[in-house]
Design an enzyme around this catalytic site. Structure first.
Site, PDB file in Angstrom:
ATOM      1  CG  LEU A 136     -24.884  11.773  -2.538  1.00 45.39           C
ATOM      2  CD1 LEU A 136     -24.157  10.457  -2.339  1.00 45.39           C
ATOM      3  CD2 LEU A 136     -24.249  12.536  -3.703  1.00 45.39           C
ATOM      4  N   GLY A 137     -28.062  11.672   0.574  1.00 43.85           N
ATOM      5  CA  GLY A 137     -28.265  12.593   1.705  1.00 43.85           C
ATOM      6  C   GLY A 137     -27.021  12.556   2.582  1.00 43.85           C
ATOM      7  CB  ILE A 175     -26.581   8.186   5.911  1.00 48.90           C
ATOM      8  CG1 ILE A 175     -27.053   8.683   7.286  1.00 48.90           C
ATOM      9  CG2 ILE A 175     -25.974   6.780   6.026  1.00 48.90           C
ATOM     10  CD1 ILE A 175     -28.192   7.902   7.906  1.00 48.90           C
ATOM     11  NE  ARG A 206     -36.873   3.658   8.745  1.00 54.21           N
ATOM     12  CZ  ARG A 206     -35.828   4.064   9.472  1.00 54.21           C
ATOM     13  NH1 ARG A 206     -34.642   3.526   9.311  1.00 54.21           N
ATOM     14  NH2 ARG A 206     -35.990   5.027  10.369  1.00 54.21           N
ATOM     15  CD  GLU A 230     -36.075  -3.245  10.750  1.00 53.43           C
ATOM     16  OE1 GLU A 230     -35.980  -2.351  11.594  1.00 53.43           O
ATOM     17  OE2 GLU A 230     -35.665  -3.143   9.572  1.00 53.43           O
ATOM     18  CG  HIS A 270     -32.922  -0.892  12.185  1.00 53.16           C
ATOM     19  ND1 HIS A 270     -34.160  -0.625  11.653  1.00 53.16           N
ATOM     20  CD2 HIS A 270     -32.218   0.267  12.042  1.00 53.16           C
ATOM     21  CE1 HIS A 270     -34.206   0.624  11.223  1.00 53.16           C
ATOM     22  NE2 HIS A 270     -33.029   1.188  11.451  1.00 53.16           N
ATOM     23  CB  ILE A 271     -26.978  -2.585  14.948  1.00 56.79           C
ATOM     24  CG1 ILE A 271     -26.247  -3.292  13.771  1.00 56.79           C
ATOM     25  CG2 ILE A 271     -27.754  -3.606  15.763  1.00 56.79           C
ATOM     26  CD1 ILE A 271     -25.114  -4.209  14.226  1.00 56.79           C
TER      27      ILE A 271
HETATM   28  C1  GLV Z   1     -32.389   4.641  12.006  1.00 60.39           C
HETATM   29  O1  GLV Z   1     -32.720   3.867  11.144  1.00 60.39           O
HETATM   30  C2  GLV Z   1     -33.001   5.894  12.227  1.00 60.39           C
HETATM   31  O2  GLV Z   1     -33.897   6.290  11.453  1.00 60.39           O
HETATM   32  O3  GLV Z   1     -32.630   6.557  13.197  1.00 60.39           O
END
Ligand code: GLV
Length: 327
Positions: free
Chosen positions: A157-158, A160, A240, A269, A288-289
């Site tokens: 729970l950071g 994002i 990740r 990836e 990864h967008i």
């Molecule tokens: C995206 O995954 C970032 O770390 O900026």
């Protein structure tokens, strides 16, 4: 080399209109766009480099740092810095710059987009319509899962994770979370409950991963974890790839241990085009967008250059991933 400007190694070209004059004070050598890390064009200049400007999929190992005695800063155009040996940088007193904050809302939007697309089966439904399989209004066709009244489990729970929690709470979901440290304020704001990981895995309808990749979180979602989840559960990973054991995920999706997954990140990836995960229609994969909007990516580039310049000048980076070097 005749140029007296500080030497910067940049692993990937950035658009001219993002960079403008920001790099004019430096001699910049740019790597091959299609190669990741410090490729053959860059590695031979490491001994003179004062700064490295890299992306999130450029490995920067300790051995590279040892070959760069003049290095004053590594600046990554990303929030996550798991590609860089940060511990080695800290030992050597090299600040690592990153770009937190600017991509929080965009990545949360993408997470919700992925979650909604998976739970309402948008890729399958859209493809079926396009391919002429939409014959009539089918009472049992393309059924998905409800977000309203569901339980969403957020791992990490950071910034994002919290932004995702806010969005999903407004869809009528109950938020539970697992986090290293207690988060009383966020808990209150989201009307959420902190639970053990085990409980989160067993009770969530949607599991959203937002933890950084560390030794603790690598392979956190493994075969045992999938076996604890509901067979109707949906896993969303926009953090990740290596937090999830890819083989276990493939098995869980194929054998119906869970209902579906949405992945903006994978391990490896990029995921090779022949990977079995692409063949599953209960798995939606995007490349990864999370931060991929025009505005966010330009701001990330600007912050990365700001960090780079501060490091080369020997002043504190505005956004530093290892601030302990300053104490
Ligand atoms: C995206 O995954 C970032 O770390 O900026």
């Amino acid at each position: 080399m005749t140029n007296n400007k500080p030497l910067v190694l940049m692993t990937h070209e950035l658009p001219e209109d993002w960079v403008g004059e920001l790099l004019d004070d430096y001699q910049v050598i740019t790597g091959f766009n299609e190669k990741r890390g410090l490729d053959s064009r860059l590695i031979k200049h490491l001994d003179k480099a004062e700064g490295i400007l890299c992306l999130l999929d450029d490995p920067i190992p300790a051995e590279a740092l040892e070959r760069a005695p003049d290095l004053k800063v590594i600046s990554s155009m990303a929030v996550g810095v798991d590609n860089i040996d940060v511990a080695a940088c800290t030992r050597l007193g090299i600040p690592v710059g990153h770009t937190p904050g600017v991509l929080t809302e965009g990545t949360a939007d993408l997470t919700v987009a992925l979650l909604l697309a998976v739970c309402r089966r948008l890729p399958t439904a859209s493809e079926d319509a396009r391919q002429g399989r939409w014959k009539n209004w089918d009472p049992t066709g393309w059924l998905g899962m409800d977000l309203n009244n569901s339980t969403v489990g957020i791992v990490g729970l950071g910034k994002i994770g919290t932004a995702v929690g806010e969005r999903l709470a407004s869809f009528g979901a109950q938020i539970i979370f697992n986090n290293r440290s207690p988060q009383p304020e966020k808990e209150k704001k989201l009307n959420a409950t902190q639970v053990e990981l085990d409980e989160l895995l067993r009770t969530s309808d949607f599991i959203c991963l937002h933890a950084p990749l560390t030794e603790e979180t690598a392979n956190l979602i493994n075969e045992q974890a999938f076996q604890k989840m509901k067979s109707s559960a949906i896993l969303i990973n926009a953090a990740r790839g290596a937090i999830v054991d890819t083989q276990a995920l493939t098995r869980a999706l194929k054998e119906g241990w869970i209902w579906a997954a949405g992945l903006d990140v994978t391990d490896p990836e990029p995921l090779p085009p022949n990977h079995p995960l692409y063949k599953l229609d209960n798995c939606l994969i995007t490349p990864h967008i999370g931060s991929a909007t025009f505005q966010i990516r330009q701001t990330m580039a600007n912050i990365a250059i700001e960090n780079l310049s501060a490091g080369i000048k020997g002043i504190r980076l505005p956004y530093c991933a290892n601030p302990e070097i300053y104490t």
